[in-house]
Scaffold this motif. Structure first.
Motif, mmCIF file in Angstrom:
data_model
loop_
_atom_site.group_PDB
_atom_site.id
_atom_site.type_symbol
_atom_site.label_atom_id
_atom_site.label_comp_id
_atom_site.label_asym_id
_atom_site.label_seq_id
_atom_site.Cartn_x
_atom_site.Cartn_y
_atom_site.Cartn_z
ATOM 1 N N UNK B 315 0.849 -1.184 0.000
ATOM 2 C CA UNK B 315 0.000 0.000 0.000
ATOM 3 C C UNK B 315 0.884 1.232 0.000
ATOM 4 N N UNK B 316 0.251 2.379 -0.211
ATOM 5 C CA UNK B 316 0.981 3.641 -0.220
ATOM 6 C C UNK B 316 1.701 3.844 1.117
ATOM 7 N N UNK B 317 1.033 3.406 2.211
ATOM 8 C CA UNK B 317 1.635 3.562 3.540
ATOM 9 C C UNK B 317 2.914 2.724 3.647
ATOM 10 N N UNK B 318 2.879 1.505 3.060
ATOM 11 C CA UNK B 318 4.088 0.660 3.091
ATOM 12 C C UNK B 318 5.235 1.368 2.387
ATOM 13 N N UNK B 319 4.940 1.941 1.223
ATOM 14 C CA UNK B 319 5.992 2.621 0.463
ATOM 15 C C UNK B 319 6.534 3.796 1.268
ATOM 16 N N UNK B 320 5.602 4.545 1.871
ATOM 17 C CA UNK B 320 6.042 5.695 2.680
ATOM 18 C C UNK B 320 7.009 5.240 3.748
ATOM 19 N N UNK B 321 6.635 4.163 4.469
ATOM 20 C CA UNK B 321 7.471 3.684 5.572
ATOM 21 C C UNK B 321 8.838 3.249 5.053
ATOM 22 N N UNK B 322 8.824 2.490 3.976
ATOM 23 C CA UNK B 322 10.089 1.968 3.471
ATOM 24 C C UNK B 322 10.992 3.089 2.967
ATOM 25 N N UNK B 323 10.427 4.004 2.184
ATOM 26 C CA UNK B 323 11.252 5.076 1.641
ATOM 27 C C UNK B 323 11.719 6.029 2.726
ATOM 28 N N UNK B 324 10.906 6.190 3.778
ATOM 29 C CA UNK B 324 11.342 7.051 4.878
ATOM 30 C C UNK B 324 12.570 6.441 5.535
ATOM 31 N N UNK B 325 12.519 5.122 5.702
ATOM 32 C CA UNK B 325 13.672 4.439 6.303
ATOM 33 C C UNK B 325 14.912 4.621 5.421
#
Lengths: 109, 895
Positions: B315-325
């Motif tokens: 999901x978009x939230x997963x991408x956000x979390x991963x890219x933030x990391x």
């Protein structure tokens, strides 16, 4: 009272006209209505009113006289039924009651 | 005589519409009988006409009546209440028929309501269509919902900076991210396409190999790019946009494999994109984004646009979390470049749509909603008036036993019928408005506004219009319906038509509605005037230069053939020499940045002798111009000298600065001879002159400090030729093109236009908004004034008898006028007070959201208030005067 007996203005007029005309069928009834009320009467309105009044039991009709000038088509003659007469009387009475005392205004000089 | 048969078709019609054979025979017979008489009296032709007319009338009436006939055996009851045996639905059907008749009977009122509502609805559906196309769904392709955009700028920032990712950051994400597929990058590249009849600049992007895969856009012809083409040396491949392919290559399928010249280099065409595909930003040509190892290691320069597709299950939230990391890790590893870098993942539409469209479109939408409210108030008032007239009818039906809800329902049905007609009428109006919208926006603007091609009446828009119509119906019909059906039987029946003023409460409601209209109109007009004056300033206001009779030709020199500054300088000189040779050209010049040109170049300025702390370093506009530039644009020299031919590449670095720059750094001093640097470690530049300020862009009305340097000391790739002409500049466009072609046949000229066109193009969006608002406001004002006028006229007409009594008892005309106008005054004043508050709030909102181009002017507000007040007073005075002129005896007798 057996039936609700209130007639619309046009129905009231049509019943009166049917009473007035001898051998009442649509053509002379309409002619009389126009002549006496001074207002144009649409044929369609008259036919629907007649049909409606018949359905209500105020009028009865019979088919007769297929004539040459009618292309061999019969005339439909109407007569008032007892119920029709009662409705007419009730409506007329109600209106007359309402008008009582207003003769000086209602009657044209 | 009997041989005359009536028109066969007409007779068949009558016969077919009769309820049974007997009726059919008798009616046909009656008509034949009368027809025969008609022929005798008026001749065959008249008789035929007569027959047709009456046959149609009879048949149509029979058809309409057919539906109304009550089921056999049902008692016959006057219209107020359904008979016990006919169900609720039958009652509803009867209500509908009654409503239709009622609407038809009041044709005038119905028409006014339809027109009012249709105008308001058309305005709303037009802006809905624009909102839908530009803001909600500017992109429409399959898989859109799984697409995303990654930025390194603040995702909340407005406008969003989407080209903000550094190549090295992108490379790391592409390698490491698991939640996103086909992460790909695009880099802005407007390519010079030559080797065709007229070389031209084509909107292009360099993209990574996965770009087309990520967007899942199939190729019309050929293929997209492969990974090994991302390497410099094998990158000279191009995909053509579908429209470009049709226009320049006549849809030739053999174009694949052919070689074309881009920026003076040969590129092999490998494919043609799908029809309509023009991402990002209206691109018409694509080439592989090829970078050397150093190029991919670049972390400082961040100008890539990054798109990708959600991996399966992510999901978009997963991408956000991963890219933030990932971004956090980069921040630690490369603090120098990445410390302040943000990271945002946005859905595709949010990330790629034109951010500036939002507030503008919202402005129109808000204005349209205000208009709809005004229209609703207007109609509600009209219906209240009609309701007052129909009070007898309702009272009678209530007395006969009809439920109040039933009557209210019937009024609602009446309103719905009118609304339905209005929705139908609004559709062609909307179509026309959208057509006008398309025409009023120049193509140069369209490129940067995705979704413009979708601006049309779609089922969605129609459905939303219908929904607005339904809401409006509820808004304007519910209250009057409730009021009209209030059971005050005795009162109303006793009144028996002798009316004075309506009951106080009903009165009150109508006044509130009228006042509300005045208030909303004032707010709306004020918003429009603010917008119009902002546009006036942007388009016609003082800009610091003379925009008339200027011919502009823009050129972008390709990087490789013009890598040497000297070659760029030679090109400019060669074109300038040819321009100067044209008799109708008085002055010709070159500038790196044109006022209103859209592009801006800034530099940080460090004045000598002033210690500016890092936080206080300000950017200034940086322009490179030939000496004749100030002459050509007629920018006044305020002090010192202008640039001259002596300021060449080898001589002392000099600059002319703008007045505002002087005021900021050397107030009360002679700036000539002062020095500054344009980078902390840059070379000193000496100020030799001061010129007047120039407005750079409509949304930055403030005069920005500007530095003008000689073109010869730093020749730009992208520049514009400016020629002051005698007479119409457009007539010299061909000469300018020839001058450029003679200097370099491969070099396209991006655009040739007059300076006035440049200004117009830049302000087109703004002008469009302002014009739309003006139209909406004009309609609103008209509605509000008509509303007030009819309210007063109606109230007075109900009071005619009362006024007659007053006049008979000795009231003067003036007193009567004052009495009736006073009511209008109170409504107007209340409305204006309310409106002032609304207008002020709206002005503040516009100041804060519309890029600061709008500024509240209390004078304008006062003038508008006075204007509306006088028109409103006139609207209430006219009916009052008319009544006051009437003879008291006539007034007394009137009903």
């Amino acid at each position: 009272m057996k039936t609700a007996t209130y007639l619309g203005e046009f129905e009231y007029a049509v019943l009166l006209a049917v009473l007035q005309v001898e051998d009442a069928y649509a053509v002379p009834v309409r002619a009389l209505l126009e002549a006496r009320t001074g207002r144009p009467v649409a044929r369609g309105a008259l036919y629907t009113a007649l049909e409606r009044l018949e359905a209500k039991g105020c009028l009865r009709s019979r088919m007769a006289d297929p004539k040459d000038e009618r292309g061999g088509k019969p005339r439909r003659y109407f007569t008032l039924t007892a119920a029709g007469l009662r409705a007419l009387q009730a409506t007329h009475g109600a209106l007359a009651n309402l008008a009582r005392g207003l003769e000086s205004i209602l009657e044209k000089p | 005589m009997t041989s005359h048969r009536p028109p066969h078709l007409a007779e068949r019609f009558v016969a077919a519409t009769a309820s049974d054979d007997e009726w059919s025979d008798s009616i046909v017979g009656d008509l034949r009988e009368e027809y025969a008489v008609m022929i005798d009296r008026h001749g065959a032709w008249s008789a035929r006409t007569w027959y047709w007319r009456h046959a149609l009338a009879i048949g149509l009436r029979a058809i309409t009546v057919r539906g109304k006939r009550r089921p056999a055996g049902g008692g016959w009851v006057s219209g107020a209440d359904p008979s016990p045996r006919s169900g609720w639905w039958a009652g509803l059907g009867r209500d509908c028929r009654y409503a239709v008749r009622s609407v038809v009977r009041r044709a005038g009122t119905s028409a006014v309501i339809v027109v009012t509502l249709a105008l308001a609805l058309a305005s709303n559906s037009t802006s809905l269509a624009i909102v839908d196309a530009l803001v909600l769904r500017p992109f429409r392709f399959e898989g859109l919902e799984r697409m995303l955009v990654v930025v390194s700028s603040d995702p909340q920032q407005f406008p969003l900076d989407r080209s903000s990712v550094a190549p090295a950051d992108f490379r790391d994400w592409r390698r490491d991210a698991r939640t996103v597929q086909w992460l790909s990058a695009a880099e802005w590249w407007d390519a010079n396409l030559s080797g065709i009849e007229n070389p031209e600049q084509v909107a292009g992007y360099r993209v990574t190999a996965d770009f087309f895969t990520a967007i899942a856009s199939p190729m019309t012809l050929g293929r997209s790019f492969t990974a090994d083409e991302e390497v410099p040396g094998s990158h000279r491949r191009a995909v053509l946009g579908h429209a470009l392919w049709q226009r320049l290559y006549a849809s030739d399928p053999t174009v694949v494999g052919r070689t074309i010249r881009l920026d003076g280099e040969p590129y092999e065409v490998v494919g043609v994109a799908a029809p309509g595909f023009s991402l990002p930003d209206g691109a018409a040509i694509w080439a592989p984004l090829a970078k050397s190892v150093e190029g991919w290691n670049e972390r400082k320069r961040a100008d890539l646009t990054v798109v990708g597709r959600l991996a399966d299950g992510a999901t978009l939230a997963d991408v956000r979390a991963e890219l933030r990391a990932l971004a956090d890790r980069q921040r630690e590893a490369y603090p120098e470049t990445n410390r302040a870098r943000l990271n945002g993942v946005l859905d595709f539409t949010t990330g790629m749509s034109d951010a500036s469209a939002g507030p503008f479109v919202a402005t129109i939408q808000a204005a349209s909603l205000l208009l709809l409210s005004i229209a609703c108030a207007n109609i509600a008032n009209l219906l209240l008036a009609v309701g007052a007239e129909r009070a007898q009818e309702f009272a009678l039906r209530l007395a006969l036993g009809a439920g109040r809800g039933r009557l209210a329902l019937q009024l609602l049905i009446e309103a719905s019928i009118v609304s339905a007609i209005a929705i139908v009428v609004a559709t062609p109006l909307t179509w026309g408005a959208l057509e006008l919208s398309h025409r009023s926006i120049p193509p140069s603007v369209v490129r940067f506004v995705p979704g413009m091609q979708y601006m049309a009446i779609s089922p969605t828009v129609f459905a939303m219009t219908a929904a607005f119509g339904a809401l409006a119906t509820l808004a304007f019909a519910l209250l009057p319906a409730w009021h009209a059906t209030r059971p005050q039987l005795a009162d109303t029946l006793r009144q028996a038509g002798r009316s004075t003023t309506a009951p106080r409460q009903r009165h009150w409601l109508r006044h509130v509605l009228a006042a509300g209209q005045v208030a909303m109109t004032l707010a709306l007009l004020f918003g429009t005037v603010l917008m119009l004056s902002a546009v006036g300033r942007a388009v016609d206001g003082p800009v610091g230069f003379d925009k008339e009779n200027l011919l502009i030709g823009r050129v972008v020199l390709p990087q490789r053939p013009y890598a040497e500054p000297e070659r760029r300088r030679q090109f400019m000189e060669s074109v300038l020499a040819r321009l100067q040779a044209i008799p109708a050209v008085t002055v010709a010049a070159v500038t790196s940045n044109l006022p209103y040109g859209g592009a801006n170049t800034g530099r940080e300025l460090f004045p000598e002798g002033i210690d500016v702390p890092p936080a206080d370093v300000r950017a200034v506009d940086y322009r490179r111009v030939t000496p004749a530039f100030f002459d050509a644009l007629r920018i006044p020299l305020v002090g010192g000298r202008a640039l001259n031919e002596g300021d060449a590449s080898g001589s002392r670095a000099v600059a002319v600065v703008s007045r505002t720059l002087v005021e900021r750094y050397w107030p009360d001093e002679d700036p000539v001879g002062r020095r500054f640097k344009l980078a902390r470690d840059g070379a000193w530049i000496t100020v030799v002159g001061v010129v007047g300020d120039v407005v750079q862009d409509w949304f930055q009305q403030r005069r920005r400090p500007t530095v003008y340097r000689p073109v010869a000391q730093d020749p730009p790739f992208a520049h514009a030729f400016v020629a002051r002409t005698v007479g119409d500049p457009a007539s010299l466009a061909g000469d300018l093109r020839r001058a450029v072609r003679a200097s370099d046949p491969d070099q396209p000229i991006l655009a040739v236009e007059s300076m006035e066109d440049v200004v117009e193009d830049r302000t087109a969006g703004l002008v469009f908004i302002a014009r739309s608002l003006a139209v909406v406001s004009a309609i609103a004002l008209t509605l509000a004034i008509i509303g007030l006028y009819s309210l007063i006229a109606f109230t007075i007409s109900r009071r005619t008898q009362e006024l007659g009594v007053r006049m008979a008892l000795g009231a003067t005309r003036w007193q009567v006028v004052r009495l009736t106008t006073g009511q209008g005054c109170r409504i107007t004043v209340a409305g204006l007070l309310l409106g002032l508050a609304g207008a002020f709030a709206l002005g503040r909102l516009m100041e804060s959201t519309l890029f600061g181009i709008v500024s509240i002017s209390l004078w304008q507000l006062a003038a508008l208030t006075a204007g509306i007040a006088s028109v409103a007073l006139l609207a209430s005075y006219l009916p009052a005067r008319r009544t006051a002129r009437v003879d008291p005896m006539i007034a007394l007798r009137s009903e």
